[in-house]
Design a protein around this motif. Structure first.
Motif, PDB file in Angstrom:
ATOM      1  N   TRP A 113       0.861  -1.182   0.000  1.00 29.52           N
ATOM      2  CA  TRP A 113       0.000   0.000   0.000  1.00 29.52           C
ATOM      3  C   TRP A 113       0.900   1.235   0.000  1.00 29.52           C
ATOM      4  CZ3 TRP A 113      -4.775  -1.398  -1.063  1.00 29.52           C
ATOM      5  CH2 TRP A 113      -5.219  -2.660  -0.666  1.00 29.52           C
ATOM      6  N   THR A 114       1.143   1.767  -1.168  1.00 24.86           N
ATOM      7  CA  THR A 114       2.089   2.867  -1.340  1.00 24.86           C
ATOM      8  C   THR A 114       1.437   4.010  -2.112  1.00 24.86           C
ATOM      9  OG1 THR A 114       2.926   1.828  -3.366  1.00 24.86           O
ATOM     10  CG2 THR A 114       4.114   1.352  -1.309  1.00 24.86           C
ATOM     11  N   PRO A 115       1.974   5.225  -1.977  1.00 26.91           N
ATOM     12  CA  PRO A 115       1.407   6.365  -2.709  1.00 26.91           C
ATOM     13  C   PRO A 115       1.614   6.225  -4.211  1.00 26.91           C
ATOM     14  CG  PRO A 115       2.857   7.081  -0.918  1.00 26.91           C
ATOM     15  CD  PRO A 115       3.083   5.623  -1.094  1.00 26.91           C
ATOM     16  N   SER A 116       0.850   7.000  -4.945  1.00 32.29           N
ATOM     17  CA  SER A 116       1.028   7.057  -6.386  1.00 32.29           C
ATOM     18  C   SER A 116       2.382   7.681  -6.700  1.00 32.29           C
ATOM     19  CB  SER A 116      -0.079   7.893  -7.028  1.00 32.29           C
ATOM     20  OG  SER A 116       0.162   8.074  -8.411  1.00 32.29           O
ATOM     21  N   PRO A 117       3.117   7.149  -7.691  1.00 30.60           N
ATOM     22  CA  PRO A 117       4.418   7.737  -8.060  1.00 30.60           C
ATOM     23  C   PRO A 117       4.297   9.187  -8.513  1.00 30.60           C
ATOM     24  CG  PRO A 117       4.070   5.614  -9.134  1.00 30.60           C
ATOM     25  CD  PRO A 117       2.782   5.983  -8.496  1.00 30.60           C
ATOM     26  N   GLN A 118       3.126   9.563  -9.011  1.00 27.29           N
ATOM     27  CA  GLN A 118       2.922  10.936  -9.439  1.00 27.29           C
ATOM     28  C   GLN A 118       1.561  11.422  -8.958  1.00 27.29           C
ATOM     29  OE1 GLN A 118       3.220  10.695 -13.659  1.00 27.29           O
ATOM     30  NE2 GLN A 118       1.290   9.632 -13.936  1.00 27.29           N
ATOM     31  N   GLN A 119       1.487  12.691  -8.629  1.00 25.75           N
ATOM     32  CA  GLN A 119       0.248  13.259  -8.136  1.00 25.75           C
ATOM     33  C   GLN A 119      -0.804  13.294  -9.237  1.00 25.75           C
ATOM     34  OE1 GLN A 119       1.750  17.000  -6.232  1.00 25.75           O
ATOM     35  NE2 GLN A 119       0.574  16.219  -4.481  1.00 25.75           N
ATOM     36  N   VAL A 120      -2.008  12.822  -8.878  1.00 20.07           N
ATOM     37  CA  VAL A 120      -3.125  12.821  -9.821  1.00 20.07           C
ATOM     38  C   VAL A 120      -4.101  13.908  -9.402  1.00 20.07           C
ATOM     39  CG1 VAL A 120      -5.010  11.471 -10.794  1.00 20.07           C
ATOM     40  CG2 VAL A 120      -2.849  10.348 -10.210  1.00 20.07           C
ATOM     41  N   SER A 121      -4.486  14.744 -10.330  1.00 24.36           N
ATOM     42  CA  SER A 121      -5.396  15.835  -9.992  1.00 24.36           C
ATOM     43  C   SER A 121      -6.404  16.036 -11.111  1.00 24.36           C
ATOM     44  CB  SER A 121      -4.612  17.134  -9.758  1.00 24.36           C
ATOM     45  OG  SER A 121      -5.487  18.182  -9.433  1.00 24.36           O
ATOM     46  N   ASN A 122      -7.662  16.242 -10.724  1.00 20.25           N
ATOM     47  CA  ASN A 122      -8.670  16.622 -11.717  1.00 20.25           C
ATOM     48  C   ASN A 122      -9.571  17.675 -11.094  1.00 20.25           C
ATOM     49  OD1 ASN A 122     -10.744  15.200 -10.208  1.00 20.25           O
ATOM     50  ND2 ASN A 122      -9.810  13.317 -11.014  1.00 20.25           N
ATOM     51  N   GLY A 123     -10.429  18.243 -11.880  1.00 20.72           N
ATOM     52  CA  GLY A 123     -11.233  19.356 -11.393  1.00 20.72           C
ATOM     53  C   GLY A 123     -12.262  18.963 -10.361  1.00 20.72           C
ATOM     54  N   GLN A 124     -12.774  17.753 -10.440  1.00 18.35           N
ATOM     55  CA  GLN A 124     -13.837  17.320  -9.537  1.00 18.35           C
ATOM     56  C   GLN A 124     -13.238  16.668  -8.297  1.00 18.35           C
ATOM     57  OE1 GLN A 124     -16.593  14.237 -11.003  1.00 18.35           O
ATOM     58  NE2 GLN A 124     -18.249  15.689 -10.575  1.00 18.35           N
ATOM     59  N   LEU A 125     -13.721  17.066  -7.125  1.00 23.92           N
ATOM     60  CA  LEU A 125     -13.221  16.512  -5.865  1.00 23.92           C
ATOM     61  C   LEU A 125     -13.706  15.078  -5.718  1.00 23.92           C
ATOM     62  CD1 LEU A 125     -11.665  17.222  -3.228  1.00 23.92           C
ATOM     63  CD2 LEU A 125     -13.900  17.762  -2.223  1.00 23.92           C
ATOM     64  N   ASN A 126     -12.770  14.169  -5.446  1.00 24.68           N
ATOM     65  CA  ASN A 126     -13.055  12.742  -5.381  1.00 24.68           C
ATOM     66  C   ASN A 126     -12.957  12.261  -3.937  1.00 24.68           C
ATOM     67  OD1 ASN A 126     -13.161   9.971  -5.574  1.00 24.68           O
ATOM     68  ND2 ASN A 126     -11.527   9.777  -7.093  1.00 24.68           N
ATOM     69  N   LEU A 127     -14.118  12.065  -3.296  1.00 27.75           N
ATOM     70  CA  LEU A 127     -14.160  11.497  -1.958  1.00 27.75           C
ATOM     71  C   LEU A 127     -14.335   9.982  -2.067  1.00 27.75           C
ATOM     72  CD1 LEU A 127     -14.681  14.524  -1.392  1.00 27.75           C
ATOM     73  CD2 LEU A 127     -16.256  13.821   0.426  1.00 27.75           C
ATOM     74  N   LEU A 128     -13.723   9.260  -1.146  1.00 26.07           N
ATOM     75  CA  LEU A 128     -13.725   7.802  -1.222  1.00 26.07           C
ATOM     76  C   LEU A 128     -14.185   7.191   0.101  1.00 26.07           C
ATOM     77  CD1 LEU A 128     -12.933   5.086  -2.629  1.00 26.07           C
ATOM     78  CD2 LEU A 128     -10.620   5.439  -1.702  1.00 26.07           C
ATOM     79  N   PHE A 129     -15.025   6.166  -0.017  1.00 26.22           N
ATOM     80  CA  PHE A 129     -15.405   5.325   1.122  1.00 26.22           C
ATOM     81  C   PHE A 129     -15.195   3.872   0.727  1.00 26.22           C
ATOM     82  CE2 PHE A 129     -18.413   2.475   3.137  1.00 26.22           C
ATOM     83  CZ  PHE A 129     -18.254   2.764   4.488  1.00 26.22           C
ATOM     84  N   VAL A 130     -14.607   3.079   1.630  1.00 23.54           N
ATOM     85  CA  VAL A 130     -14.395   1.653   1.388  1.00 23.54           C
ATOM     86  C   VAL A 130     -14.901   0.886   2.602  1.00 23.54           C
ATOM     87  CG1 VAL A 130     -12.704  -0.170   0.946  1.00 23.54           C
ATOM     88  CG2 VAL A 130     -12.338   2.121  -0.011  1.00 23.54           C
ATOM     89  N   GLY A 131     -15.747  -0.106   2.364  1.00 27.68           N
ATOM     90  CA  GLY A 131     -16.210  -0.920   3.489  1.00 27.68           C
ATOM     91  C   GLY A 131     -17.669  -1.290   3.376  1.00 27.68           C
ATOM     92  N   GLY A 132     -18.186  -1.905   4.455  1.00 29.66           N
ATOM     93  CA  GLY A 132     -19.588  -2.254   4.507  1.00 29.66           C
ATOM     94  C   GLY A 132     -20.461  -1.008   4.490  1.00 29.66           C
ATOM     95  N   VAL A 133     -21.578  -1.081   3.794  1.00 29.81           N
ATOM     96  CA  VAL A 133     -22.406   0.100   3.573  1.00 29.81           C
ATOM     97  C   VAL A 133     -23.694  -0.039   4.388  1.00 29.81           C
ATOM     98  CG1 VAL A 133     -23.580   1.520   1.848  1.00 29.81           C
ATOM     99  CG2 VAL A 133     -21.436   0.352   1.260  1.00 29.81           C
ATOM    100  N   ASP A 134     -23.754   0.655   5.524  1.00 32.67           N
ATOM    101  CA  ASP A 134     -24.963   0.678   6.349  1.00 32.67           C
ATOM    102  C   ASP A 134     -24.866   1.857   7.311  1.00 32.67           C
ATOM    103  OD1 ASP A 134     -23.494  -0.115   8.718  1.00 32.67           O
ATOM    104  OD2 ASP A 134     -23.623  -2.190   8.045  1.00 32.67           O
ATOM    105  N   HIS A 135     -25.847   1.983   8.203  1.00 31.87           N
ATOM    106  CA  HIS A 135     -25.871   3.141   9.093  1.00 31.87           C
ATOM    107  C   HIS A 135     -24.717   3.127  10.076  1.00 31.87           C
ATOM    108  CE1 HIS A 135     -27.568   0.311  12.020  1.00 31.87           C
ATOM    109  NE2 HIS A 135     -27.320   1.213  12.938  1.00 31.87           N
ATOM    110  N   SER A 136     -24.221   1.936  10.463  1.00 32.79           N
ATOM    111  CA  SER A 136     -23.152   1.857  11.458  1.00 32.79           C
ATOM    112  C   SER A 136     -21.821   2.353  10.926  1.00 32.79           C
ATOM    113  CB  SER A 136     -23.004   0.415  11.962  1.00 32.79           C
ATOM    114  OG  SER A 136     -22.441  -0.418  10.963  1.00 32.79           O
ATOM    115  N   LYS A 137     -21.667   2.407   9.605  1.00 29.50           N
ATOM    116  CA  LYS A 137     -20.464   2.950   8.984  1.00 29.50           C
ATOM    117  C   LYS A 137     -20.671   4.395   8.540  1.00 29.50           C
ATOM    118  CE  LYS A 137     -18.220  -0.942   9.309  1.00 29.50           C
ATOM    119  NZ  LYS A 137     -17.717  -1.697   8.155  1.00 29.50           N
ATOM    120  N   GLY A 138     -21.746   5.012   9.044  1.00 28.72           N
ATOM    121  CA  GLY A 138     -21.970   6.423   8.771  1.00 28.72           C
ATOM    122  C   GLY A 138     -22.319   6.732   7.340  1.00 28.72           C
TER     123      GLY A 138
END
Length: 395
Positions: free
Chosen positions: A191-216
């Motif tokens: 699990w390492t960073p990207s070798p180069q910075q990636v940027s685009n105009g749209q803000l990209n939020l990420l969620f990983v995991g089980g999807v329910d109320h307990s995970k907000g």
């Protein structure tokens, strides 16, 4: 030095933990990993004190798998000897019931999810019938029973954060004086960073995991709606699948908030693909009241991704001084939104925090660093430097 038997259900779902066990084996006499299914190859040629034995699990046959797991561990105890038996998932329960036959062996169990806490503090708003009839929650009651029995039988219990000790003790009070904290780990070489910075105009939020109320997750939907109202062009990428209880409500919430083009779901992905998803995101947002110490947060930090997390014990233990994780109380949409706005205003500052997060992972939470904690723990309990207050009763 101790000889240890450790159980895991699979390789593919626990690759970082397998790496940890291989590292730990270098610090003890021998580590035998008994695994339900060898579902991916593992190169352990550089770890001479490590071996794996496949149990051969049968799908949907848990009692049989428990019996097979215990039988193999018992054969190892008889033929090769061992000082420590370390269970996860309660799969060695039949053997733990016979622990008095092995007075020189230390019996250890780890809990990654606390089912008793879940039922009394997370899922308590649902009635028992609904939980028992939903496929995603039907096993919670049997799992709580097994958790209680394993906690009572074990000489030692391992949890992943200090704050989780109270969570377990609220359901099984006898565990308080025999519980130890060893943090979660992550393979920082994978699990390492990207070798180069990636940027685009749209803000990209990420969620990983089980999807329910307990995970907000409903909190994240409200967050996305508020960001839109404040003029922020953002998307929420979700790696995970809604459970059967939450699926309908999630779809209704997305439609009610007009987020159909804003929230994007992906199903289960391979870890190589998940690494690229982390690398392409701008912020990892994770709210939970339900986890032990969520590995996905460690993975995001290792990939040098800015993290907004809830004040849950398993997340707070990763950044007790609040130097690089941006915290919010669970469900506090206002604070989460303010964190995102601050990120847009001060990207460089957040990048520096992310770099610090990665450095902290490299020094405190790598497989090698946490493996040393396990090796020290095993050595201490075998040498009686750490004593259990367990009565040893198995009735």
């Amino acid at each position: 030095m101790p000889r240890v038997i450790f159980f895991l259900p699979t390789i593919s779902g626990y690759m970082d933990r397998v790496n940890l066990l291989m590292e730990a084996s270098d610090q003890i006499e021998h580590m035998t990993l008994i695994v339900g299914s060898l579902d991916r190859p593992v190169d352990c040629s550089n770890h001479q004190n490590f071996e794996m034995i496949e149990i051969g699990f049968k799908r949907r046959m848990r009692p049989l798998n428990m019996w097979k797991s215990s039988r193999i561990a018992q054969n190892i105890l008889r033929e090769q000897d061992a000082d420590v038996v370390h269970d996860t998932m309660g799969m060695l329960y039949p053997l733990f019931r016979k622990k008095n036959d092995y007075p020189q062996v230390r019996f250890v169990t780890s809990f990654f999810i606390l089912f008793g806490w879940r039922l009394s503090h997370v899922w308590n708003k649902y009635n028992t019938f609904r939980l028992l009839t939903a496929s995603s929650t039907a096993m919670m009651y049997p799992n709580r029973w097994l958790e209680r029995r394993m906690a009572q039988l074990a000489d030692h219990v391992v949890l992943q954060a200090p704050g989780l000790i109270d969570h377990l003790a609220s359901d099984v009070p006898s565990t308080r004086n025999k519980t130890h904290v060893i943090t979660n780990n992550v393979n920082a070489e994978f699990w390492t960073p990207s070798p180069q910075q990636v940027s685009n105009g749209q803000l990209n939020l990420l969620f990983v995991g089980g999807v329910d109320h307990s995970k907000g997750f409903f909190v994240l939907l409200d967050t996305m709606a508020e960001l839109r109202n404040r003029g922020v062009d953002a998307v929420l990428n979700v790696v995970g699948k809604p459970n059967s209880i939450a699926a309908k409500q999630i779809q209704e919430s997305i439609q009610r908030l007009s987020l159909e083009d804003t929230v994007r779901f992906q199903g289960r992905v391979h870890r190589e693909e998940l690494r690229e998803i982390y690398r392409s995101a701008d912020i990892f947002v994770y709210q939970t009241v339900n986890d032990g110490s969520p590995r996905v947060v460690l993975e995001a930090l290792a990939c040098e991704l800015p993290v907004i997390g809830s004040t849950h014990p398993g997340i707070e233990v990763l950044d007790s001084e609040k130097r690089f994780i941006a915290f919010s109380d669970f469900g506090d949409v206002k604070i989460i939104v303010e964190h995102v706005i601050d990120f847009l205003r001060n990207r460089e500052g957040w990048r520096q925090r992310a770099i610090l997060g990665r450095k902290t992972i490299e020094t405190e939470f790598t497989s090698r660093a946490v493996a040393q904690q396990y090796a020290d723990f095993y050595t201490a309990i075998v040498s009686n430097k750490i004593r259990s207050n367990n009565s040893g009763r198995t009735d």
